[in-house]
Every structure is written in C-alpha cells, then in structure tokens.
Write a protein that holds these residues in place. Structure first.
Motif, PDB file in Angstrom:
ATOM      1  N   ARG A  55      24.171  76.591  57.317  1.00 21.74           N
ATOM      2  CA  ARG A  55      22.778  76.238  56.945  1.00 21.74           C
ATOM      3  C   ARG A  55      21.973  77.898  57.026  1.00 21.74           C
ATOM      4  O   ARG A  55      21.085  77.983  56.026  1.00 21.74           O
ATOM      5  N   GLY A  56      22.432  78.566  57.942  1.00 26.79           N
ATOM      6  CA  GLY A  56      22.001  80.099  57.766  1.00 26.79           C
ATOM      7  C   GLY A  56      20.503  80.258  58.375  1.00 26.79           C
ATOM      8  O   GLY A  56      19.869  81.288  57.954  1.00 26.79           O
ATOM      9  N   LEU A  57      20.254  79.225  59.183  1.00 29.73           N
ATOM     10  CA  LEU A  57      18.738  79.565  59.852  1.00 29.73           C
ATOM     11  C   LEU A  57      18.861  80.936  60.845  1.00 29.73           C
ATOM     12  O   LEU A  57      17.816  81.608  60.841  1.00 29.73           O
ATOM     13  N   LEU A  59      20.141  83.677  59.884  1.00 27.98           N
ATOM     14  CA  LEU A  59      19.962  84.889  58.896  1.00 27.98           C
ATOM     15  C   LEU A  59      18.697  85.614  59.025  1.00 27.98           C
ATOM     16  O   LEU A  59      18.487  86.788  59.142  1.00 27.98           O
ATOM     17  N   ASP A  60      17.766  84.813  59.212  1.00 26.61           N
ATOM     18  CA  ASP A  60      16.274  85.374  59.237  1.00 26.61           C
ATOM     19  C   ASP A  60      15.924  85.647  60.655  1.00 26.61           C
ATOM     20  O   ASP A  60      14.906  86.115  61.026  1.00 26.61           O
ATOM     21  N   ARG A  69      25.515  86.750  54.575  1.00 19.74           N
ATOM     22  CA  ARG A  69      26.646  85.614  54.027  1.00 19.74           C
ATOM     23  C   ARG A  69      27.905  86.412  53.043  1.00 19.74           C
ATOM     24  O   ARG A  69      27.797  87.298  52.634  1.00 19.74           O
ATOM     25  N   CYS A  92      19.954  78.722  67.229  1.00 25.28           N
ATOM     26  CA  CYS A  92      20.778  77.884  66.505  1.00 25.28           C
ATOM     27  C   CYS A  92      20.369  76.463  67.005  1.00 25.28           C
ATOM     28  O   CYS A  92      20.435  75.995  68.042  1.00 25.28           O
ATOM     29  N   LYS A 135      20.883  75.361  52.502  1.00 24.44           N
ATOM     30  CA  LYS A 135      20.261  76.574  53.196  1.00 24.44           C
ATOM     31  C   LYS A 135      19.061  76.011  53.654  1.00 24.44           C
ATOM     32  O   LYS A 135      18.306  75.293  53.031  1.00 24.44           O
ATOM     33  N   GLN A 136      18.734  76.508  54.963  1.00 24.37           N
ATOM     34  CA  GLN A 136      17.449  76.298  55.318  1.00 24.37           C
ATOM     35  C   GLN A 136      16.621  77.362  56.096  1.00 24.37           C
ATOM     36  O   GLN A 136      17.623  78.283  56.295  1.00 24.37           O
ATOM     37  N   VAL A 137      15.450  77.441  56.357  1.00 21.39           N
ATOM     38  CA  VAL A 137      15.105  78.825  56.905  1.00 21.39           C
ATOM     39  C   VAL A 137      14.144  78.191  58.122  1.00 21.39           C
ATOM     40  O   VAL A 137      13.580  77.286  58.125  1.00 21.39           O
ATOM     41  N   VAL A 138      14.119  79.344  59.131  1.00 26.20           N
ATOM     42  CA  VAL A 138      13.183  79.025  60.411  1.00 26.20           C
ATOM     43  C   VAL A 138      11.878  79.143  59.822  1.00 26.20           C
ATOM     44  O   VAL A 138      11.353  80.391  59.540  1.00 26.20           O
TER      45      VAL A 138
ATOM     46  N   GLY B   4      12.902  82.139  52.693  1.00 27.27           N
ATOM     47  CA  GLY B   4      13.787  82.919  53.826  1.00 27.27           C
ATOM     48  C   GLY B   4      15.313  83.266  53.123  1.00 27.27           C
ATOM     49  O   GLY B   4      15.340  83.156  51.901  1.00 27.27           O
ATOM     50  N   GLN B   5      16.166  83.940  54.006  1.00 28.85           N
ATOM     51  CA  GLN B   5      17.188  84.150  53.552  1.00 28.85           C
ATOM     52  C   GLN B   5      17.544  85.192  52.431  1.00 28.85           C
ATOM     53  O   GLN B   5      18.421  85.099  51.627  1.00 28.85           O
ATOM     54  N   ARG B 234      14.021  95.383  56.839  1.00 30.40           N
ATOM     55  CA  ARG B 234      13.490  94.477  55.705  1.00 30.40           C
ATOM     56  C   ARG B 234      12.213  94.960  54.920  1.00 30.40           C
ATOM     57  O   ARG B 234      12.373  95.235  53.644  1.00 30.40           O
ATOM     58  N   ARG B 292      12.137  78.655  70.962  1.00 20.93           N
ATOM     59  CA  ARG B 292      12.476  77.855  69.815  1.00 20.93           C
ATOM     60  C   ARG B 292      11.629  76.553  70.096  1.00 20.93           C
ATOM     61  O   ARG B 292      11.111  75.876  68.866  1.00 20.93           O
ATOM     62  N   ILE B 347       8.769  84.270  57.985  1.00 15.46           N
ATOM     63  CA  ILE B 347      10.266  84.270  58.288  1.00 15.46           C
ATOM     64  C   ILE B 347      10.907  85.699  58.096  1.00 15.46           C
ATOM     65  O   ILE B 347      11.615  85.963  57.350  1.00 15.46           O
ATOM     66  N   ILE B 348      10.230  86.481  59.147  1.00 14.65           N
ATOM     67  CA  ILE B 348      10.867  87.853  59.356  1.00 14.65           C
ATOM     68  C   ILE B 348      11.113  87.975  61.110  1.00 14.65           C
ATOM     69  O   ILE B 348      10.004  87.418  61.428  1.00 14.65           O
ATOM     70  N   PRO B 349      12.040  88.566  61.453  1.00 18.70           N
ATOM     71  CA  PRO B 349      12.077  88.686  63.001  1.00 18.70           C
ATOM     72  C   PRO B 349      11.007  89.720  63.406  1.00 18.70           C
ATOM     73  O   PRO B 349      11.166  90.833  62.960  1.00 18.70           O
TER      74      PRO B 349
END
Lengths: 144, 774
Positions: A55-57, A59-60, A69, A92, A135-138, B4-5, B234, B292, B347-349
């Motif tokens: 899902r790629g959470l 990645l961010d 990816r 995760c 795909k999902q984002v945090v 995001g992503q 970023r 989290r 959505i950025i660290p």
C-alpha cells in the motif's frame, strides 16, 4: 500497476520453502523465519500469510527517500540510502516492514517472486493490481 | 498539496526559485586559515574530541574529552559549561573578546532510532542577561558535527570581516573563509551555502550540509537567534530550527560570523557506534508505534505541531493576550491550530532530525510575503510553533497569515519570536497608557493589534535604523524599562511590574498568575524565564497535585533536573511527555511518564554501555545544573535578587485586570487571606489589588525558600560547597568562590530566609548554616 502476493491457504502444507527462499534473497541464508519478509503461520483456521501488501504508507515516512516504488510497483528499500531510523517499521500498520538484528536497516517484501517459485504446492502467486486501487497515505485529518 | 506518495523529484512547493551565481559567491571566498585533522572513531556516542576556534587569532585546535569530563559533565550542555569555565572570566560580558559561542552535541545526538535525538545545545554569555544562556535546537548541525569527529565546537574571539567557518568531514578540514557576497538573512544565506558546499548537484548531497546562520535583525538587537538548517529533500529547501532565547545570534554576528557550515561525508543508523544497537532499535520502534497509535488522540503533534496548545491555553486562561494582562480572548479562536492546519503542508516526514516521527516541525510552503524586502517572494515558513502564535496573541494579533509573516521575518532576520513578541507586547501596553507615544516610537503607532506597525518596526530594526527608540527597543524589555523610568515618562512600579522579563530575558508565552509553582518554574531558573525547566501549571493549578511549598519545591527540583537531562544528551524533550503510553494515568507518577523515563535509561545505557538507573540520570543533571548556577554566582549573579519576577506573572497589576477576573480574585482574597465576603464589597479595587500583591509576593518568597533548600542551596540561592562535593566536584577554584560568596552573604545578612513566617508556619529549617551539618 503493482505486483502483490496472493496466498492460497488451502494449498499450503507449511513446508516454509517460501521463507527460506526469501531469507536467501535478503540475507543470503536459507534460515527463513525472522530473516524472511514473508511469514507463514499455522492457526486454528489453517495457514496464514503475513507479508507487505504494497500500500506504501511507509513511502511518506522516510526522511531520506530510501523508500521508492520499483518497476514492478512494489515498495523497495535502498539499504545504502537508509539511515536506520525505523520510522517505517514502527508506522507500518500491519508490521510487514521488518527489522532483523543482523543490520540496522529494515527489510520487506519486494514482490520478486522467489517465494512463488520456491513453493512446491503453488500456494503463492504474484497478482497484478492497479496502484490507485491499493495505495494509501498516512494522513490524519484534523477534526471532522 | 495533500496528495501523498509523490516522488521526491516531482515534489513542488510553489516557492520562488533562485538562480544563485555560485561561481561569483565562491570567487569571493578567501581562505583565512585551514586546519587538517584526522577523524577518530566515534565510540559509544562520543567523538572524544572537541574543536576550538579563535577568530581573532585564526587559531584552530582540538581538545581531548577525558573520562573525568564525561563523568562530571555527561555531554551536551555539560560539556559546554566545562569549556566555558576553562576559557572565560568572571568579568566576561556578551561582547567580550573572550566570550565564546559553544555548540555541543551529547552522546545520544545523531542517533536515528529514537525520536528527538538530533539536538544541538548552544551556550554563550547572553547580551540580554550577561550570564550563561543555553539553547536546545534541532536541525542537522549537531549530528553532523559529531559525525565529523567532534563532541563540541567552541568559538572564541572576533573576526574583522564576515567569515564562514566550515567543518568539512569530507575533506578532513576546518576552514575559516571570508564570505563577502552572500546574503546575511537566513532563508537566502542557508540556501546559498548549501548549494555552494554540496559535493554534487543532488538532493542527497545537499542533505549532507547543515548551516548555522543568524540575520540582519541579530546584528541590531539583543534578540538574535541562531538558525540551524536541515535540508528537506522533498521541499528542496534549507529548512531551519532556532536556538532562540537569550540573543546567541547577537553574539554570533558580533563575532562577525556569517555562517557555520558542517558537511558530513557519510553516516548511517549506527554512526555513533552504540554499545547495543539492537536495544536502541527496539526501544525506538516501541515509541514509533506509540506515536502512530496515540498521537492523534493526544497532542496531535504530527498534524499541527506544538500549535495544538493554543486552544488549550485559551480555554484554561493561560494564553497570554495584551502583554499577559489576560489569559484568553474572544478572538483567540481565529488562531487555533485548525486555522494553521489549513495552511500546513501535509504528508511529509517533518522531523527536524531523521527518525523523529513526532514530526512537530510543520511548514507552510509557497507562502507569499506581503511586506518588507522580500515582498512578493514565495517562501517556506517554518512553523509557527505555539510560542510564535502566543507572541501574536500577546500583541493582540489574530490573523494566521500575519503570524506566518511575523514568523518568517523573525526567522530570516535571525531574531527570537518569543523575545520579540513579548517585548513588543510590553511596548504596546506602555503605548496604551501614553507612557510611549507615536513621537517616542519613531513615528510608529505601536498600539495593541497594529499589525503593520510591528512588521515596520522589525524591518527598521533589521535595516539598522539608528533612531533612539529602535535602538533601545531592540535591546529588549529590561533596557526599555530603564529608559522609560529614566525619562520619567511613567510610574516606575507599573513599568517594572508590567514588563515581562526576569534576569533581562523576556518571558515565554504562558500566563502564570494562578500557578505559584509555575512562577517558580520561570523565576527560579538558570538562564531566565523560559518554560524549558519546568511546566507545572496543570499539575499545580488544574490538578492541585502539589499543594504545599514542600511539594512544589520537590517538583521544582525534579522537573528542572529531568528536563536538563535532555540537553546533556543531545535530545528533545517533546517525545518524553507529548505522547504518553496508554496506561500512563494508571502509573504511580503519571506526571513523570515512568515508562518513557525507563526508555531514556535504556537508550543511554544502550548507547554508552553504562549501567545507570533513573536516579543516576537525575544526578547527571544535578551536577550540571549546580555547576551552571555556580558559574552564574561567579559571574556576579545567580542569587535571590536575580530570581525576581515581575508581578504581572503573579497576579493583576492593573485595576482592569482585576475587574476582568473579579470573581476569581475576590475568591482568592477570601480563601487565602480570610477576608469576609462582606468586607470585600467595601474595599476599592486598588485596595484589593494591594492586598493580593502583598500576599502573592510573600508566597513567592516562601516558595523560593523551599526550593533553594531542596536544591541544596543557601537562603540566598548559592549552591553550597558541601552540595558540590556531594555531587563529586573537587575543583578548588569553584569551591572557594562559593565559600567566599557564602561568607560575604553572611556578613551582609543574606543567609536568612526571605519569607515571613507567622505562628504555625515554619521555614524549611530553623538550623542556621544548615548546609554545614550535611
């Protein structure tokens, strides 16, 4: 598109050849278990697979851009760029980003298919899915 | 941008792009001195060397870190104190040749596995207070300094022309270079230098550079801050964190330092060579998971940063408005965190060091500047944090976009948002009373809520405007108080009690009127009124968990020691109690967050290979805390009179404040002083104000007595030689200084308790010279 592992529990006989093949990919050993990104466990309901669903959470989460990816859509960790912060491991939601004491950098399923090829029962398959579908984002929206 | 992503190369901020002429900048640089060094191995969190640079003589040398130094001072701020002690004199002032700017790291600094592990601690003699000021700051510099081979960097002397100091790990060199063409203001300078010194044209290479800078505002005020950069791959921006308090940026520019650059060759998750990397990772992962799962239900740091406090403070009457006259305001909801959330990039660290998943460093990207020299430019604004928003409310400014502009200019001009906001709020109150006016303020109508006037003031300040007002106002509240009183423009008592400074440093942004313990948390401090030593308002005022003087004194012992510990190790305090384990409330001491204290025991042991427990952590801090206080004594300060705080921090100074919270204060007079409600009705507001004043001043003195006793000090606040010896200090020079001071205090009658104890009350002890019996 992204390749994601699919598991057919009824076919599985628990030989763990998949784990052994996986640990060989990541750590050049056939130890399997904690050194494998795919884990098969036996439960009352039968065999279960525990692996990254791409899902790629994470990645961010990566501060140095070590997670990207790959061409097959799977989330890859560049060990040379990784600074071992474990943010991806901790965040995760399914615990599929793994950490082994061998090294500080984590490891995960890269949809390489080694486990699929190693499974004598054809219980594993790489399925192609649409990236947008998974795909999902945090992202926690503030308030309502 | 909420999607995001997004891959790093594709990420866009909408900021104005600059094409710096790097060749021209580079050609302007002349190497004044170069020192080649061989990097040793970093072992268990220590590089075991410090770097000394003298800008007057262009001397560069290394100093060893001994085991004795580690034992007594631990690292970080402790090392800073030790280095200062060796190099300065009791007569050293902020602009003395021998004054130093010290930047230290700490054994856990640079660790990537535990959130909040990238802090640098800066120390110097402050222009605001003329005693030691320490600031804990994020950004990459501290970690890179250590990975380049040094536990600390001390800079003495002054350059004649603007210079850049480069700690170049890649070349194994330390260089002092002239830098005539670069900008001075931070947001441009940091970007220029990052591009200039990066090994190649890539985000990865730029991320290996960290710059410390100040700005034009730092040159012309006592509010100078240091900006520590951290390159965001970023956003492609040199973001920055501030060592804000006490004017260290002013010292920096006084030394003609334009920037300090650290360039690291390589680092990874175990560059500190910890004794037990497995343990570090395990404890780190545990905290990441807690953040989290719980942050969004607790402090919401990942979403809005420290700005989440604004609404809480407003609701509890603790948000300073109109120079701390009030603790809440009808317009305050305009600056609650959701209003800033609308502007924040998501959505950025957002950690200021790698691996910090608390990620409180929020930014607004592509923000269009509306005034001043950068009008029309689209920039990244780092923040605002709670204190900056609080500075806005203190000046009665309620527009989030204005606060962003204020935040941006404070940062790039290199001035502290807290000191600037608190001081201007005081000037505004004086303006309201006619003590200041347009003529006295260089034509500025500096009344509450005048957004344009505040920015105009800042621009004039940064330009070096030489008018009397701008020159004095930039030196802060204390100097302006003296100026107003000398000119006979107003009631000295009002001016003194309303101007929110102690020791010469402006207060940070909390109203403390109803919490005696927090008044102590601001007053009974080392560097001045900053909330980093203790934040006891809820414990004291809301939960009433520390009712007696003894309880409060215990809290004012434990928490300042505990919070000092972060600075000894290169850590941030936030991950300690801005996220709490789910069962924290059920523990014996929820306010201490016992599970997290154990985390810190574990990570210090895992890094250093020591075998310490939680009591040893407090002892590490107690050594440094007492040493710093002793050094302040040596510098002629650090005693009871220096721990004075203005009455505005204790109660209502003006009738308007009393009337605005009449019910509360009447109740206090009834409960605390036993005045009958009927009798209260016959008293004027002025009379009631005076009664409350006498009572609360007295309470503060009694609290001071209890705290000094608990800390092992004399009634005048002097650390006793007995206490110092018990902490393991044998330095004869220091022990003699303290003994002499105590002897002279004895002659002057200062070794007596400050509180007046009536029948049934007693001071902490009746034994004279109690410390001699220890």
């Amino acid at each position: 598109m992204v390749n994601v592992l699919k598991f057919y529990p009824k076919k599985c006989k628990g030989c763990l050849e998949c784990e052994k093949a996986c640990s060989n990919v990541h750590f050049k050993t056939f130890d399997g278990k904690e050194k494998s990104a795919i884990r098969i466990t036996k439960t009352e309901k039968g065999y279960q697979m525990h692996v990254c669903d791409q899902r790629g959470l994470c990645l961010d989460m990566c501060p140095v851009g070590a997670l990207t990816r790959g061409k097959n859509g799977a989330v890859l960790l560049n060990v040379k760029t990784c600074i071992g912060c474990q943010a991806c491991v901790g965040f995760c939601p399914i615990g599929a980003m793994r950490k082994n004491d061998i090294r500080i950098e984590p490891f995960k399923c890269i949809s390489c298919g080694a486990c699929v090829r190693a499974c004598p029962e054809h219980a594993l398959e790489l399925m192609e899915k649409s990236l947008d579908a998974i795909k999902q984002v945090v992202y926690h929206k503030l308030g309502a | 941008m909420v999607e995001g992503q997004i891959t790093i190369t594709d990420y866009q901020t909408g900021n104005t792009k600059h094409n710096w002429d790097l060749q021209k900048l580079k050609k302007g640089h002349k190497i004044l001195t170069k020192y080649t060094y061989k990097k040793g191995e970093i072992n268990r969190g220590y590089a075991n060397r410090t770097l000394y640079v003298n800008l007057s003589t262009n001397t560069i040398k290394e100093k060893p870190v001994t085991n004795d130094m580690k034992k007594k001072f631990t690292g970080g701020r402790g090392f800073g104190l030790k280095l200062l002690w060796d190099e300065i004199q009791p007569t050293t002032r902020w602009d003395s040749e021998e004054n130093e700017l010290v930047i230290t790291t700490g054994p856990l600094c640079g660790n990537t596995q535990y959130p909040g592990s990238g802090k640098s601690i800066c120390l110097s003699i402050s222009p605001s207070t003329n005693i030691i000021c320490d600031c804990n700051v994020g950004g990459f510099f501290g970690s890179y300094l250590k990975f380049a081979g040094f536990d600390a960097l001390e800079i003495q002397g002054k350059a004649t022309k603007d210079v850049v100091l480069i700690v170049d790990d890649e070349a194994g060199e330390i260089r002092i270079e002239t830098a005539p063409h670069e900008e001075t203001n931070s947001h441009h300078l940091n970007e220029q230098l990052t591009h200039l010194y990066a090994s190649e044209d890539s985000e990865k290479a730029r991320q290996k550079i960290s710059v410390i800078s100040a700005g034009k505002g730092a040159e012309h005020s006592y509010w100078g801050c240091l900006n520590f950069s951290f390159w965001d791959i970023r956003r492609k921006v040199a973001r920055m964190k501030q060592a804000g308090r006490g004017g260290l940026g002013t010292v920096f520019r006084d030394k003609k330092i334009k920037a300090i650059v650290a360039k690291v060759k390589h680092f990874d998750g175990i560059s500190n060579h910890p004794a037990d990397p497995k343990k570090l990772a395990d404890v780190g992962i545990k905290l990441h998971r807690e953040i989290r799962d719980l942050d969004r239900y607790q402090c919401n740091m990942r979403t809005v940063g420290t700005g989440h406090l604004v609404e809480i403070m407003d609701q509890y009457d603790l948000l300073p408005t109109e120079n701390y006259r009030f603790g809440s305001f009808p317009k305050a909801s305009k600056i609650y965190s959701p209003k800033f959330y609308e502007h924040f990039t998501k959505i950025i660290p957002d950690g200021c060091w790698h691996g910090c998943t608390m990620a409180c460093s929020k930014t607004v990207d592509g923000f269009t500047i509306k005034t001043g020299p950068y009008k029309g430019e689209n920039v990244t604004v780092d923040g605002p944090e709670y204190e900056t928003i609080g500075a806005g409310s203190n000046m009665s400014l309620w527009d989030p976009e204005w606060i962003l502009e204020f935040n941006f200019y404070c940062d790039t001009y290199g001035i502290d948002t807290i000191s600037t906001g608190t001081a201007i709020a005081f000037y505004m109150e004086m303006y309201e009373y006619g003590i200041l006016n347009k003529e006295r303020c260089n034509g500025l109508e500096l009344c509450f809520g005048n957004a344009d006037a505040v920015l105009e003031f800042m621009h004039q300040l940064a330009q070096g405007n030489s008018s009397e007002f701008i020159t004095i106002a930039g030196k802060g509240t204390r100097r302006v108080k003296d100026w107003l009183i000398t000119n006979g423009w107003g009631d000295p008592a009002l001016i003194n009690e309303a101007g929110m400074e102690s020791k010469g440093l402006e207060f940070s942004e909390y109203v403390t009127k109803e919490s005696l313990a927090m008044q102590g948390g601001y007053g009974l401090t080392l560097k001045g009124p900053q909330h980093d030593e203790a934040w006891l308002i809820f414990m004291d005022m809301v939960n009433n968990a520390i009712p007696t003087f003894e309880d409060k004194a215990e809290a004012l012992h434990y928490f300042p020691m505990w919070r000092t510990w972060f600075g000894l190790n290169g850590l941030c305090k936030l991950p300690w109690n801005d996220v709490e384990p789910i069962n924290n409330a059920q523990t014996d001491e929820p306010s201490k967050v016992p599970e997290h204290v154990q985390n810190y025991v574990d990570i210090q042991n895992a890094m250093t290979g020591w075998n310490v427990d939680k009591n040893e952590l407090i002892l590490q801090s107690e050594r440094c805390y007492n040493w710093q206080r002793s050094m302040n004594v040596w510098l002629g300060r650090g005693q009871r009179k220096d721990d004075w705080i203005p009455y505005r921090s204790m109660g209502p100074v003006t009738e308007m404040e009393y009337i605005s919270r009449k019910e509360r204060y009447d109740k206090k007079l009834h409960e605390n002083l036993g005045i009958k409600k009927k009798d209260l009705e016959h008293k004027t507001v002025r009379e009631k104000l005076e009664l409350l004043y006498i009572y609360r001043r007295e309470q503060y003195e009694k609290l001071t007595d209890a705290v000094y006793y608990r800390r092992g000090w004399t009634p005048n606040g002097i650390p006793t030689p007995q206490k110092m010896k018990a902490l393991g200090f044998t330095d004869k020079k220091m022990l003699t200084i303290l003994q002499k001071k105590i002897d002279s205090d004895e002659k002057a009658g200062l070794n007596a308790w400050g509180g007046t104890y009536k029948k049934g009350e007693s001071p902490p002890t009746k034994t004279k010279k109690y410390w001699e019996h220890w």
